[in-house]
Design a protein around this motif. Sequence first.
Motif, PDB file in Angstrom:
ATOM      1  N   GLN A  69      33.519  46.349  42.319  1.00 37.78           N
ATOM      2  CA  GLN A  69      34.953  46.218  42.057  1.00 37.78           C
ATOM      3  C   GLN A  69      35.811  46.594  43.256  1.00 37.78           C
ATOM      4  O   GLN A  69      36.864  45.995  43.465  1.00 37.78           O
ATOM      5  CB  GLN A  69      35.346  47.059  40.838  1.00 37.78           C
ATOM      6  N   GLU A  70      35.370  47.568  44.044  1.00 35.57           N
ATOM      7  CA  GLU A  70      36.192  47.999  45.175  1.00 35.57           C
ATOM      8  C   GLU A  70      36.295  46.930  46.261  1.00 35.57           C
ATOM      9  O   GLU A  70      37.135  47.029  47.165  1.00 35.57           O
ATOM     10  CB  GLU A  70      35.697  49.329  45.763  1.00 35.57           C
ATOM     11  N   LYS A  71      35.475  45.893  46.200  1.00 33.71           N
ATOM     12  CA  LYS A  71      35.536  44.805  47.176  1.00 33.71           C
ATOM     13  C   LYS A  71      36.434  43.652  46.714  1.00 33.71           C
ATOM     14  O   LYS A  71      36.529  42.639  47.396  1.00 33.71           O
ATOM     15  CB  LYS A  71      34.129  44.262  47.451  1.00 33.71           C
ATOM     16  N   VAL A  72      37.074  43.834  45.546  1.00 32.08           N
ATOM     17  CA  VAL A  72      37.854  42.747  44.952  1.00 32.08           C
ATOM     18  C   VAL A  72      39.284  43.208  44.677  1.00 32.08           C
ATOM     19  O   VAL A  72      39.514  44.298  44.168  1.00 32.08           O
ATOM     20  CB  VAL A  72      37.205  42.274  43.632  1.00 32.08           C
ATOM     21  N   GLU A  73      40.213  42.345  45.016  1.00 32.13           N
ATOM     22  CA  GLU A  73      41.628  42.594  44.747  1.00 32.13           C
ATOM     23  C   GLU A  73      42.161  41.414  43.933  1.00 32.13           C
ATOM     24  O   GLU A  73      42.063  40.265  44.372  1.00 32.13           O
ATOM     25  CB  GLU A  73      42.364  42.700  46.081  1.00 32.13           C
ATOM     26  N   ILE A  74      42.708  41.698  42.745  1.00 35.69           N
ATOM     27  CA  ILE A  74      43.265  40.648  41.892  1.00 35.69           C
ATOM     28  C   ILE A  74      44.771  40.866  41.794  1.00 35.69           C
ATOM     29  O   ILE A  74      45.220  41.946  41.415  1.00 35.69           O
ATOM     30  CB  ILE A  74      42.625  40.655  40.498  1.00 35.69           C
ATOM     31  N   GLU A  75      45.528  39.845  42.154  1.00 37.68           N
ATOM     32  CA  GLU A  75      46.987  39.904  42.047  1.00 37.68           C
ATOM     33  C   GLU A  75      47.433  38.931  40.961  1.00 37.68           C
ATOM     34  O   GLU A  75      47.065  37.748  40.982  1.00 37.68           O
ATOM     35  CB  GLU A  75      47.646  39.534  43.375  1.00 37.68           C
ATOM     36  N   ASP A  76      48.219  39.444  40.030  1.00 39.89           N
ATOM     37  CA  ASP A  76      48.731  38.656  38.909  1.00 39.89           C
ATOM     38  C   ASP A  76      50.248  38.522  39.072  1.00 39.89           C
ATOM     39  O   ASP A  76      51.024  39.182  38.382  1.00 39.89           O
ATOM     40  CB  ASP A  76      48.354  39.361  37.598  1.00 39.89           C
TER      41      ASP A  76
END
Length: 166
Positions: A69-76
């Motif tokens: 998870q720390e390698k992923v950034e999700i922007e909504d």
Amino acid sequence: MPNDPTGDPNAHDVSKFADGMTGSCLCGSITVTIKDNELFSKRRGHLCHCANCRKVAGSYVASNLLIEQEKVEIEDRDGTKKTYEDRATLSGNSVFRSFCSKDGNPISSETDSYPGKIILKMGIFPRIPQPEAEGFGLHKHEWQGGHEGVETYEIKWAGPEKKRMN
């Protein structure tokens, strides 16, 4: 309407993704950035033939990437990300399947079966790394071929239930 076909992965040289890559849903409300310098330096991700992944993908197979998870950034950006709790799972653990409520695009899944990890739906990205494995091989249609160098597992490709078919 564009005159040229869209989405040609070969139009994106993998060298552009040396540190990671960004993808989005169809409407652009949700963007996902992977920060990983090994996306294309080795086989990554998996193809899944389970019924639930096929339904989410809208296809005979889903292309997924299980990653920290720390390698992923999700922007909504527009607040369109919604999550469905899928309780019909082999493990008995719910799978929380996120998608864009505006365009229906699948984004990711999370489950207690893989703590600290997230499963990304690779169709939203400009390129898909060559998969390392495929799961639920017993659920493949008889007309489906194999993929050279990709190990196929009867059911799960990760965890104690794995049993290789090839």
